[in-house]
Enzyme design. Sequence first.
Site, PDB file in Angstrom:
ATOM      1  N   HIS A  57      86.041 -11.689 -71.935  1.00 53.38           N
ATOM      2  CA  HIS A  57      85.768 -12.275 -70.609  1.00 53.38           C
ATOM      3  C   HIS A  57      85.034 -11.288 -69.720  1.00 53.38           C
ATOM      4  O   HIS A  57      84.956 -11.487 -68.511  1.00 53.38           O
ATOM      5  CB  HIS A  57      87.076 -12.729 -69.927  1.00 53.38           C
ATOM      6  CG  HIS A  57      87.662 -13.956 -70.562  1.00 53.38           C
ATOM      7  ND1 HIS A  57      88.942 -14.366 -70.324  1.00 53.38           N
ATOM      8  CD2 HIS A  57      87.132 -14.857 -71.434  1.00 53.38           C
ATOM      9  CE1 HIS A  57      89.184 -15.479 -71.023  1.00 53.38           C
ATOM     10  NE2 HIS A  57      88.099 -15.781 -71.708  1.00 53.38           N
TER      11      HIS A  57
ATOM     12  N   CYS B 234      65.811  -4.607 -58.102  1.00 51.98           N
ATOM     13  CA  CYS B 234      64.741  -5.617 -58.013  1.00 51.98           C
ATOM     14  C   CYS B 234      64.928  -6.485 -56.770  1.00 51.98           C
ATOM     15  O   CYS B 234      64.134  -7.376 -56.486  1.00 51.98           O
ATOM     16  CB  CYS B 234      64.754  -6.505 -59.274  1.00 51.98           C
ATOM     17  SG  CYS B 234      65.967  -7.848 -59.215  1.00 51.98           S
TER      18      CYS B 234
HETATM   19  C1  BV8 Z   1      83.603 -22.263 -71.527  1.00 53.53           C
HETATM   20  C2  BV8 Z   1      87.295 -14.955 -64.904  1.00 53.53           C
HETATM   21  C3  BV8 Z   1      81.973 -23.881 -71.762  1.00 53.53           C
HETATM   22  C4  BV8 Z   1      87.268 -13.536 -65.208  1.00 53.53           C
HETATM   23  C5  BV8 Z   1      88.485 -16.398 -66.417  1.00 53.53           C
HETATM   24  C6  BV8 Z   1      89.877 -28.742 -70.342  1.00 53.53           C
HETATM   25  C7  BV8 Z   1      90.620 -28.498 -71.468  1.00 53.53           C
HETATM   26  C8  BV8 Z   1      90.409 -27.333 -72.229  1.00 53.53           C
HETATM   27  C9  BV8 Z   1      89.425 -26.431 -71.854  1.00 53.53           C
HETATM   28  C10 BV8 Z   1      88.698 -26.690 -70.730  1.00 53.53           C
HETATM   29  C11 BV8 Z   1      88.913 -27.828 -69.965  1.00 53.53           C
HETATM   30  N1  BV8 Z   1      88.067 -27.788 -68.928  1.00 53.53           N
HETATM   31  C12 BV8 Z   1      87.306 -26.677 -69.002  1.00 53.53           C
HETATM   32  C13 BV8 Z   1      87.672 -26.004 -70.111  1.00 53.53           C
HETATM   33  C14 BV8 Z   1      87.099 -24.748 -70.597  1.00 53.53           C
HETATM   34  C15 BV8 Z   1      87.657 -23.591 -69.778  1.00 53.53           C
HETATM   35  C16 BV8 Z   1      89.157 -23.523 -69.909  1.00 53.53           C
HETATM   36  O1  BV8 Z   1      89.654 -23.046 -70.902  1.00 53.53           O
HETATM   37  N2  BV8 Z   1      89.874 -24.012 -68.883  1.00 53.53           N
HETATM   38  C17 BV8 Z   1      91.318 -24.033 -68.975  1.00 53.53           C
HETATM   39  C18 BV8 Z   1      91.911 -23.213 -67.828  1.00 53.53           C
HETATM   40  C19 BV8 Z   1      91.772 -25.486 -68.916  1.00 53.53           C
HETATM   41  N3  BV8 Z   1      87.068 -22.421 -70.362  1.00 53.53           N
HETATM   42  C20 BV8 Z   1      85.898 -21.974 -69.875  1.00 53.53           C
HETATM   43  O2  BV8 Z   1      85.324 -22.459 -68.931  1.00 53.53           O
HETATM   44  C21 BV8 Z   1      85.275 -20.834 -70.645  1.00 53.53           C
HETATM   45  N4  BV8 Z   1      83.918 -21.151 -70.872  1.00 53.53           N
HETATM   46  O3  BV8 Z   1      84.386 -22.961 -72.093  1.00 53.53           O
HETATM   47  O4  BV8 Z   1      82.288 -22.548 -71.429  1.00 53.53           O
HETATM   48  C22 BV8 Z   1      80.653 -23.834 -72.380  1.00 53.53           C
HETATM   49  C23 BV8 Z   1      80.565 -23.999 -73.754  1.00 53.53           C
HETATM   50  C24 BV8 Z   1      79.315 -24.000 -74.312  1.00 53.53           C
HETATM   51  C25 BV8 Z   1      78.191 -23.792 -73.527  1.00 53.53           C
HETATM   52  C26 BV8 Z   1      78.321 -23.593 -72.149  1.00 53.53           C
HETATM   53  C27 BV8 Z   1      79.554 -23.590 -71.568  1.00 53.53           C
HETATM   54  C28 BV8 Z   1      85.349 -19.554 -69.829  1.00 53.53           C
HETATM   55  C29 BV8 Z   1      86.766 -19.053 -69.827  1.00 53.53           C
HETATM   56  C30 BV8 Z   1      86.829 -17.721 -69.057  1.00 53.53           C
HETATM   57  C31 BV8 Z   1      87.204 -18.023 -67.669  1.00 53.53           C
HETATM   58  N5  BV8 Z   1      87.351 -16.792 -66.910  1.00 53.53           N
HETATM   59  N6  BV8 Z   1      88.550 -15.510 -65.442  1.00 53.53           N
HETATM   60  C32 BV8 Z   1      88.213 -12.880 -64.232  1.00 53.53           C
HETATM   61  O5  BV8 Z   1      87.855 -12.770 -63.058  1.00 53.53           O
HETATM   62  O6  BV8 Z   1      89.311 -12.519 -64.684  1.00 53.53           O
HETATM   63  S1  BV8 Z   1      89.914 -17.079 -67.010  1.00 53.53           S
HETATM   64  C33 BV8 Z   1      91.306 -16.185 -66.617  1.00 53.53           C
HETATM   65  O7  BV8 Z   1      92.307 -16.701 -67.505  1.00 53.53           O
HETATM   66  C34 BV8 Z   1      91.249 -14.693 -66.923  1.00 53.53           C
HETATM   67  O8  BV8 Z   1      90.009 -14.267 -67.410  1.00 53.53           O
HETATM   68  C35 BV8 Z   1      92.282 -14.502 -68.010  1.00 53.53           C
HETATM   69  O9  BV8 Z   1      91.833 -13.581 -68.907  1.00 53.53           O
HETATM   70  C36 BV8 Z   1      92.334 -15.855 -68.609  1.00 53.53           C
HETATM   71  C37 BV8 Z   1      93.574 -16.146 -69.434  1.00 53.53           C
HETATM   72  O10 BV8 Z   1      94.726 -15.977 -68.598  1.00 53.53           O
HETATM   73  P1  BV8 Z   1      95.927 -15.093 -69.208  1.00 53.53           P
HETATM   74  O11 BV8 Z   1      95.381 -13.753 -69.528  1.00 53.53           O
HETATM   75  O12 BV8 Z   1      96.598 -15.845 -70.287  1.00 53.53           O
HETATM   76  O13 BV8 Z   1      96.858 -14.923 -67.953  1.00 53.53           O
HETATM   77  P2  BV8 Z   1      97.955 -15.954 -67.407  1.00 53.53           P
HETATM   78  O14 BV8 Z   1      98.346 -15.510 -66.041  1.00 53.53           O
HETATM   79  O15 BV8 Z   1      97.463 -17.348 -67.624  1.00 53.53           O
HETATM   80  O16 BV8 Z   1      99.205 -15.759 -68.383  1.00 53.53           O
HETATM   81  C38 BV8 Z   1      99.918 -14.535 -68.374  1.00 53.53           C
HETATM   82  C39 BV8 Z   1     100.929 -14.646 -69.502  1.00 53.53           C
HETATM   83  O17 BV8 Z   1     101.616 -13.403 -69.610  1.00 53.53           O
HETATM   84  C40 BV8 Z   1     101.987 -15.703 -69.264  1.00 53.53           C
HETATM   85  O18 BV8 Z   1     102.191 -16.419 -70.465  1.00 53.53           O
HETATM   86  C41 BV8 Z   1     103.247 -14.897 -68.906  1.00 53.53           C
HETATM   87  O19 BV8 Z   1     104.419 -15.539 -69.386  1.00 53.53           O
HETATM   88  C42 BV8 Z   1     103.014 -13.643 -69.670  1.00 53.53           C
HETATM   89  N7  BV8 Z   1     103.633 -12.427 -69.127  1.00 53.53           N
HETATM   90  C43 BV8 Z   1     103.787 -12.088 -67.817  1.00 53.53           C
HETATM   91  N8  BV8 Z   1     104.336 -10.848 -67.751  1.00 53.53           N
HETATM   92  C44 BV8 Z   1     104.495 -10.412 -69.026  1.00 53.53           C
HETATM   93  C45 BV8 Z   1     104.056 -11.415 -69.908  1.00 53.53           C
HETATM   94  N9  BV8 Z   1     104.096 -11.287 -71.246  1.00 53.53           N
HETATM   95  C46 BV8 Z   1     104.576 -10.122 -71.729  1.00 53.53           C
HETATM   96  N10 BV8 Z   1     105.003  -9.104 -70.952  1.00 53.53           N
HETATM   97  C47 BV8 Z   1     104.988  -9.220 -69.603  1.00 53.53           C
HETATM   98  N11 BV8 Z   1     105.432  -8.192 -68.845  1.00 53.53           N
HETATM   99 ZN    ZN Z   2      67.565  -7.335 -60.796  1.00 52.22          ZN
END
Ligand code: BV8
Ligand code: ZN
Length: 241
Positions: free
Chosen positions: A120, A150
């Site tokens: 990501h 630029c």
């Molecule tokens: C793409 C920006 C298309 C960077 C992020 C409907 C259904 C399915 C998919 C989709 C849909 N509608 C749209 C989509 C696609 C979409 C998607 O997946 N949406 C989801 C949310 C429904 N995906 C995209 O858009 C991706 N691109 O598909 O492009 C395409 C295809 C072809 C051609 C053109 C276009 C892009 C995805 C990237 C998005 N960017 N962020 C930033 O600023 O960070 S996403 C964001 O979520 C972060 O990047 C992060 O990395 C990512 C995942 O989150 P997690 O890391 O899992 O964090 P979260 O808080 O959710 O969970 C934490 C976990 O840790 C929990 O389970 C918790 O229990 C646990 N935990 C907490 N503490 C602990 C622990 N575990 C262990 N120890 C602890 N101490």
């Molecule tokens: Zn530039």
Amino acid sequence: MDTHKIKMIRERLAASSAPVALTGAGVSAESGVPTFRGPGGLWKTYKPEDLATPEAFERDPYLVWEWYNFRREKIASVSPNPAHYALAGLEASKPAFTLITQNVDGLHCLAGSRNVLEIHGSIWALRCTACGNSSENRDVPIEILPRCTCGGLLRPGVVWFGETLPEDTMNAAFEAAEKADFMMVAGTSGVVQPAASLVSVAKRAGAFTVEINTDATPLSDIMDERLEGRAGEILPLIITA
Ligand code: BV8
Ligand code: ZN
């Protein structure tokens, strides 16, 4: 903590020849970096579509840059935790180990991991919206709005919703998952695609899959094993020095 299960998983990992890890925000939680979807998570205060999309940046680059400045300042003030160090240690003992992370905080690299696939992107990377030039900038805060030589507007070098993931990095991640004989999935809610699909790819390749998470996730049912608890506590137990 189920010490018998820990021992079994530690032995499987020690015997693996192509281990892979997929990490998410939960691995940085114990460093003090807020997660996205958990209690106190970033998406509880902000709406992802308001900040982590190209449309949001188009509409209000100031707001998006202020959010990334808030996150840069937070991330710059924390250190890696035992989860990051354990994974860095695994790379040292198993050069074939591939670390795939959804995190943009750079804490895996800071802990010493070298072979990290940041699918990501990185919060420390910038990309010019005009000429496409990529650079790294660790100013905290960064003066907004940042401009390229630029004259173009610079954006955070991360992957937003609706954007494709970096092709080479993602290809390397799929390749590692296809070759994996052991995959640990740590600290991710498994809701973001295509990152989460790497787990099914590894499973299809016959990898033994284990989830390390404080909670159950949509991935839990397909995992071979689950270790419920904190990554900072569990990873050092299954990764022997
Ligand atoms: C793409 C920006 C298309 C960077 C992020 C409907 C259904 C399915 C998919 C989709 C849909 N509608 C749209 C989509 C696609 C979409 C998607 O997946 N949406 C989801 C949310 C429904 N995906 C995209 O858009 C991706 N691109 O598909 O492009 C395409 C295809 C072809 C051609 C053109 C276009 C892009 C995805 C990237 C998005 N960017 N962020 C930033 O600023 O960070 S996403 C964001 O979520 C972060 O990047 C992060 O990395 C990512 C995942 O989150 P997690 O890391 O899992 O964090 P979260 O808080 O959710 O969970 C934490 C976990 O840790 C929990 O389970 C918790 O229990 C646990 N935990 C907490 N503490 C602990 C622990 N575990 C262990 N120890 C602890 N101490
Ligand atoms: Zn530039």
